[in-house]
Design a protein around this motif. Structure first.
Motif, PDB file in Angstrom:
ATOM      1  N   THR A  97      19.637 -49.390 -38.412  1.00 37.54           N
ATOM      2  CA  THR A  97      19.027 -48.187 -39.127  1.00 37.54           C
ATOM      3  C   THR A  97      18.201 -47.026 -38.374  1.00 37.54           C
ATOM      4  O   THR A  97      17.449 -47.669 -37.222  1.00 37.54           O
ATOM      5  CB  THR A  97      18.298 -48.627 -40.156  1.00 37.54           C
ATOM      6  OG1 THR A  97      19.197 -49.567 -41.072  1.00 37.54           O
ATOM      7  CG2 THR A  97      17.588 -47.445 -41.036  1.00 37.54           C
ATOM      8  N   VAL A  98      18.471 -45.913 -38.451  1.00 34.99           N
ATOM      9  CA  VAL A  98      17.636 -45.089 -37.552  1.00 34.99           C
ATOM     10  C   VAL A  98      16.426 -44.649 -38.148  1.00 34.99           C
ATOM     11  O   VAL A  98      16.355 -43.932 -39.312  1.00 34.99           O
ATOM     12  CB  VAL A  98      18.733 -43.760 -37.151  1.00 34.99           C
ATOM     13  CG1 VAL A  98      17.820 -42.613 -36.505  1.00 34.99           C
ATOM     14  CG2 VAL A  98      19.831 -43.889 -36.600  1.00 34.99           C
ATOM     15  N   ILE A  99      15.465 -45.053 -37.647  1.00 39.09           N
ATOM     16  CA  ILE A  99      14.107 -44.947 -38.355  1.00 39.09           C
ATOM     17  C   ILE A  99      13.649 -43.103 -37.995  1.00 39.09           C
ATOM     18  O   ILE A  99      13.171 -42.870 -38.943  1.00 39.09           O
ATOM     19  CB  ILE A  99      12.888 -45.675 -37.497  1.00 39.09           C
ATOM     20  CG1 ILE A  99      13.406 -47.237 -37.893  1.00 39.09           C
ATOM     21  CG2 ILE A  99      11.775 -45.659 -38.328  1.00 39.09           C
ATOM     22  CD1 ILE A  99      12.501 -48.193 -36.870  1.00 39.09           C
ATOM     23  N   GLU A 100      13.696 -42.994 -36.993  1.00 36.36           N
ATOM     24  CA  GLU A 100      13.252 -41.483 -36.664  1.00 36.36           C
ATOM     25  C   GLU A 100      14.344 -41.015 -35.602  1.00 36.36           C
ATOM     26  O   GLU A 100      14.658 -41.710 -34.709  1.00 36.36           O
ATOM     27  CB  GLU A 100      11.963 -41.652 -36.056  1.00 36.36           C
ATOM     28  CG  GLU A 100      11.201 -40.086 -36.074  1.00 36.36           C
ATOM     29  CD  GLU A 100       9.872 -40.033 -35.806  1.00 36.36           C
ATOM     30  OE1 GLU A 100       9.278 -39.257 -35.614  1.00 36.36           O
ATOM     31  OE2 GLU A 100       9.612 -41.334 -35.324  1.00 36.36           O
ATOM     32  N   GLU A 101      14.666 -39.668 -35.729  1.00 35.31           N
ATOM     33  CA  GLU A 101      15.451 -38.977 -34.561  1.00 35.31           C
ATOM     34  C   GLU A 101      15.025 -37.636 -34.211  1.00 35.31           C
ATOM     35  O   GLU A 101      14.638 -36.891 -35.201  1.00 35.31           O
ATOM     36  CB  GLU A 101      17.106 -39.037 -35.009  1.00 35.31           C
ATOM     37  CG  GLU A 101      18.084 -38.428 -34.379  1.00 35.31           C
ATOM     38  CD  GLU A 101      19.366 -38.588 -34.798  1.00 35.31           C
ATOM     39  OE1 GLU A 101      20.333 -38.392 -34.114  1.00 35.31           O
ATOM     40  OE2 GLU A 101      19.392 -38.995 -35.928  1.00 35.31           O
ATOM     41  N   SER A 102      15.056 -37.324 -33.079  1.00 32.82           N
ATOM     42  CA  SER A 102      14.851 -35.957 -32.631  1.00 32.82           C
ATOM     43  C   SER A 102      15.604 -35.492 -31.242  1.00 32.82           C
ATOM     44  O   SER A 102      15.998 -36.196 -30.580  1.00 32.82           O
ATOM     45  CB  SER A 102      13.327 -35.571 -32.363  1.00 32.82           C
ATOM     46  OG  SER A 102      12.740 -36.681 -31.369  1.00 32.82           O
ATOM     47  N   VAL A 103      15.545 -34.231 -31.077  1.00 32.08           N
ATOM     48  CA  VAL A 103      16.019 -33.806 -29.812  1.00 32.08           C
ATOM     49  C   VAL A 103      14.932 -33.144 -28.995  1.00 32.08           C
ATOM     50  O   VAL A 103      14.430 -32.010 -29.522  1.00 32.08           O
ATOM     51  CB  VAL A 103      17.276 -32.837 -30.140  1.00 32.08           C
ATOM     52  CG1 VAL A 103      17.913 -32.226 -28.836  1.00 32.08           C
ATOM     53  CG2 VAL A 103      18.339 -33.525 -30.850  1.00 32.08           C
ATOM     54  N   ARG A 104      14.739 -33.482 -27.857  1.00 29.79           N
ATOM     55  CA  ARG A 104      13.633 -32.975 -26.935  1.00 29.79           C
ATOM     56  C   ARG A 104      14.087 -31.642 -26.583  1.00 29.79           C
ATOM     57  O   ARG A 104      15.160 -31.230 -26.462  1.00 29.79           O
ATOM     58  CB  ARG A 104      13.161 -33.979 -25.910  1.00 29.79           C
ATOM     59  CG  ARG A 104      13.008 -35.379 -26.213  1.00 29.79           C
ATOM     60  CD  ARG A 104      11.759 -35.377 -27.192  1.00 29.79           C
ATOM     61  NE  ARG A 104      10.448 -34.952 -26.475  1.00 29.79           N
ATOM     62  CZ  ARG A 104       9.479 -34.230 -26.911  1.00 29.79           C
ATOM     63  NH1 ARG A 104       9.465 -34.057 -28.160  1.00 29.79           N
ATOM     64  NH2 ARG A 104       8.496 -33.726 -26.178  1.00 29.79           N
ATOM     65  N   PRO A 105      13.059 -31.054 -25.908  1.00 29.99           N
ATOM     66  CA  PRO A 105      13.217 -29.513 -25.479  1.00 29.99           C
ATOM     67  C   PRO A 105      14.473 -29.476 -24.315  1.00 29.99           C
ATOM     68  O   PRO A 105      15.097 -28.641 -24.272  1.00 29.99           O
ATOM     69  CB  PRO A 105      11.931 -29.040 -24.959  1.00 29.99           C
ATOM     70  CG  PRO A 105      10.949 -29.593 -26.082  1.00 29.99           C
ATOM     71  CD  PRO A 105      11.514 -30.916 -26.274  1.00 29.99           C
ATOM     72  N   ASN A 106      14.217 -30.689 -23.389  1.00 31.93           N
ATOM     73  CA  ASN A 106      15.170 -30.746 -22.443  1.00 31.93           C
ATOM     74  C   ASN A 106      16.608 -31.263 -22.815  1.00 31.93           C
ATOM     75  O   ASN A 106      17.360 -31.600 -21.998  1.00 31.93           O
ATOM     76  CB  ASN A 106      14.545 -31.711 -21.278  1.00 31.93           C
ATOM     77  CG  ASN A 106      14.427 -33.097 -21.722  1.00 31.93           C
ATOM     78  OD1 ASN A 106      14.687 -33.452 -23.040  1.00 31.93           O
ATOM     79  ND2 ASN A 106      13.727 -34.009 -21.085  1.00 31.93           N
ATOM     80  N   GLY A 107      16.832 -31.217 -24.235  1.00 32.54           N
ATOM     81  CA  GLY A 107      18.069 -31.745 -24.600  1.00 32.54           C
ATOM     82  C   GLY A 107      18.438 -33.387 -24.678  1.00 32.54           C
ATOM     83  O   GLY A 107      19.399 -33.737 -25.239  1.00 32.54           O
ATOM     84  N   LEU A 108      17.281 -34.123 -24.557  1.00 33.18           N
ATOM     85  CA  LEU A 108      17.412 -35.444 -24.664  1.00 33.18           C
ATOM     86  C   LEU A 108      17.456 -35.567 -26.217  1.00 33.18           C
ATOM     87  O   LEU A 108      16.578 -35.277 -26.970  1.00 33.18           O
ATOM     88  CB  LEU A 108      16.402 -36.396 -24.064  1.00 33.18           C
ATOM     89  CG  LEU A 108      16.339 -36.465 -22.531  1.00 33.18           C
ATOM     90  CD1 LEU A 108      14.860 -37.173 -22.078  1.00 33.18           C
ATOM     91  CD2 LEU A 108      17.691 -37.075 -21.966  1.00 33.18           C
ATOM     92  N   ARG A 109      18.536 -36.665 -26.811  1.00 39.32           N
ATOM     93  CA  ARG A 109      18.634 -37.258 -28.218  1.00 39.32           C
ATOM     94  C   ARG A 109      17.738 -38.555 -28.095  1.00 39.32           C
ATOM     95  O   ARG A 109      18.010 -39.350 -27.415  1.00 39.32           O
ATOM     96  CB  ARG A 109      19.868 -37.357 -28.486  1.00 39.32           C
ATOM     97  CG  ARG A 109      19.843 -37.847 -29.994  1.00 39.32           C
ATOM     98  CD  ARG A 109      21.300 -38.158 -30.231  1.00 39.32           C
ATOM     99  NE  ARG A 109      21.787 -38.498 -31.902  1.00 39.32           N
ATOM    100  CZ  ARG A 109      22.661 -39.154 -32.300  1.00 39.32           C
ATOM    101  NH1 ARG A 109      23.421 -39.671 -31.150  1.00 39.32           N
ATOM    102  NH2 ARG A 109      22.697 -39.545 -33.403  1.00 39.32           N
ATOM    103  N   VAL A 110      16.461 -38.436 -29.013  1.00 36.99           N
ATOM    104  CA  VAL A 110      15.727 -39.575 -29.004  1.00 36.99           C
ATOM    105  C   VAL A 110      15.699 -40.221 -30.434  1.00 36.99           C
ATOM    106  O   VAL A 110      15.527 -39.533 -31.465  1.00 36.99           O
ATOM    107  CB  VAL A 110      14.165 -39.125 -28.581  1.00 36.99           C
ATOM    108  CG1 VAL A 110      13.391 -40.442 -28.643  1.00 36.99           C
ATOM    109  CG2 VAL A 110      14.338 -38.531 -27.263  1.00 36.99           C
ATOM    110  N   ARG A 111      16.157 -41.386 -30.383  1.00 42.03           N
ATOM    111  CA  ARG A 111      16.166 -42.305 -31.667  1.00 42.03           C
ATOM    112  C   ARG A 111      15.502 -43.692 -31.432  1.00 42.03           C
ATOM    113  O   ARG A 111      15.330 -44.246 -30.627  1.00 42.03           O
ATOM    114  CB  ARG A 111      17.756 -42.658 -32.121  1.00 42.03           C
ATOM    115  CG  ARG A 111      18.308 -41.431 -32.342  1.00 42.03           C
ATOM    116  CD  ARG A 111      19.874 -42.075 -32.881  1.00 42.03           C
ATOM    117  NE  ARG A 111      20.518 -42.121 -31.425  1.00 42.03           N
ATOM    118  CZ  ARG A 111      21.582 -42.687 -31.188  1.00 42.03           C
ATOM    119  NH1 ARG A 111      22.299 -43.586 -32.280  1.00 42.03           N
ATOM    120  NH2 ARG A 111      22.142 -43.187 -30.126  1.00 42.03           N
TER     121      ARG A 111
END
Length: 422
Positions: free
Chosen positions: A98-112
């Motif tokens: 399960t993905v608790i939280e997800e975001s895309v950083r300004p440098n393009g990294l996808r963080v989950r």
């Protein structure tokens, strides 16, 4: 190193290896194991009850009575309930992945942040054979291996149930060692288990205060405490008498030996003369002994036969048909009493005041706060978790009933396309 320590070390290492396989098993495969477990429990009811009968007979011969014997004893209905709990766990959403939280950083990294199994759980418990199937099912669903160390009172029952679990795992193509039982029942076996820092990720004790203290004092692995349940019900001024009576009776009498049972009744002094006699009469009629303070005694009829409370009765977990009763000065007095004597388990209020209900929710520090309902609803099954490993009164990493979600941790997943920090 003793033979016992060597054996427990092997169990831990086998659990670690099995846990790695279980952690990446599909939801379908885990659910198949749970379905086979539920079927196996029902099909083996006679064998389970025969083993349990021997445990109960030995416990009685050793002088065991009351709440402990009630926890130990199984019948057809309780085995059926165990099987239904496994089915309910199977029907729950798989938390792993399960993905608790997800975001895309300004440098393009996808963080989950993603839920993953904890690893290997050491479940240490006393005279509750149902914990063997509940803990096994919950850990399997959450992708964890589990090492079960039950009490000597239920040794035969636990062995019979654990064998059914192992067979279900094997038939589903999962490692049998994902669920293992430590057959030794001496305290040294607990101490050794709690030292297995390389193989055990979390210890969960469930039982009496002495067991919890022993585990906490000797553990070198993280522990989630399932401490005693000193549960209160505060009857506010203006509360409906019939409602307050129903709540008190339900919270205390059906199963007084469970951790979410009522242990202390608090009543507002300004309305005690109106509400307390009816509540006390119903409790005494149900076989409950009342231990009351001077102000409660002053508004109760002599025929109630209440005993005088001592200082030791406040904050005490009776686990029996005994209830402490205290008259307090309004909601402030009730909040102060709970803050001093509560165990952080379950605290309930019976009130018609929206303001007081809101204060109770905000100001009570407990795993569960209840408004106008029985304390007995603080239970994994009742709260939609299917079953529970117990009710955690710790603040880290979980509080309240421990279901499948509580048996996961998280990891960060970072996806890039060549980014460097520089």
């Amino acid at each position: 190193m003793t033979d016992e320590a060597l054996a427990i070390g092997r169990i831990g290492r086998a659990g670690r290896a099995a846990g790695r396989r279980l952690a990446v098993a599909s939801t379908a495969q885990k659910d198949e194991a749970l379905s086979l477990l539920a079927i196996g429990l029902l099909a083996s009811t006679r064998a389970i009850l025969e083993a349990n009968a021997d445990d109960v007979a030995e416990a009685r011969a050793n002088g065991t009575t009351g709440a402990l014997l009630d926890r130990l004893a199984l019948d057809d209905a309780r085995v059926g309930s165990m099987a239904r709990a496994v089915d309910e766990i199977r029907a729950l959403r798989d938390p792993v992945g399960t993905v608790i939280e997800e975001s895309v950083r300004p440098n393009g990294l996808r963080v989950r942040r993603v839920r993953v199994p904890i690893g290997v759980i050491a479940m240490i418990y006393e005279a509750r054979p149902n914990v063997t199937s509940d803990a096994s099912a919950l850990c399997i669903k959450a992708g964890n291996a589990v090492v079960l160390r039950g009490g000597r009172e239920a040794a035969r029952s636990n062995a019979a149930i654990a064998a059914i679990v192992s067979d279900a795992l094997e038939r589903a193509g999962l490692p049998r060692d994902a669920v293992q039982r430590i057959p030794m029942t001496d305290h040294d076996s607990i101490r050794v288990l709690l030292q297995q820092t390389e193989s055990i990720d979390l210890a969960i004790p469930r039982g009496g205060e002495a067991l919890i203290r022993f585990v906490t004092e000797h553990a070198r692995v993280p522990v989630v405490q399932h401490y005693k349940g000193v549960c209160h019900l505060f009857v506010d001024a203006g509360a409906d008498v019939d409602l307050a009576t129903r709540l008190a009776v339900d919270a205390k009498l059906p199963r007084p030996g469970v951790c979410n049972a009522l242990e202390c009744l608090l009543v507002d002094a300004s309305d005690a003369a109106r509400v307390l006699p009816s509540i006390a009469t119903a409790l005494v009629a149900g076989g409950c002994e009342l231990r009351v303070d001077a102000r409660a005694r002053a508004v109760l009829p002599v025929s109630i036969g209440a005993k005088s409370a001592t200082d030791a009765d406040w904050g005490f977990e009776f686990l029996d048909r005994i209830l402490a009763v205290r008259v307090v000065d309004g909601i402030d007095g009730a909040l102060a009493h709970v803050a001093r004597f509560g165990s952080g388990h379950t605290e309930a209020i019976c009130t018609s005041s929206v303001e007081h209900a809101d204060r109770w929710r905000r100001e009570i520090d407990a795993a569960c706060v209840v408004v106008n309902a029985s304390t007995r609803f603080h239970d994994g099954g009742e709260l939609g978790l299917g079953a529970e490993l117990g009710i955690a009164t710790s603040r880290l990493h979980w509080r309240g009933p421990m279901g499948v979600e509580s048996l996961t941790t998280m990891k960060w997943i970072v996806d890039g396309d060549g980014q460097v920090r520089g």
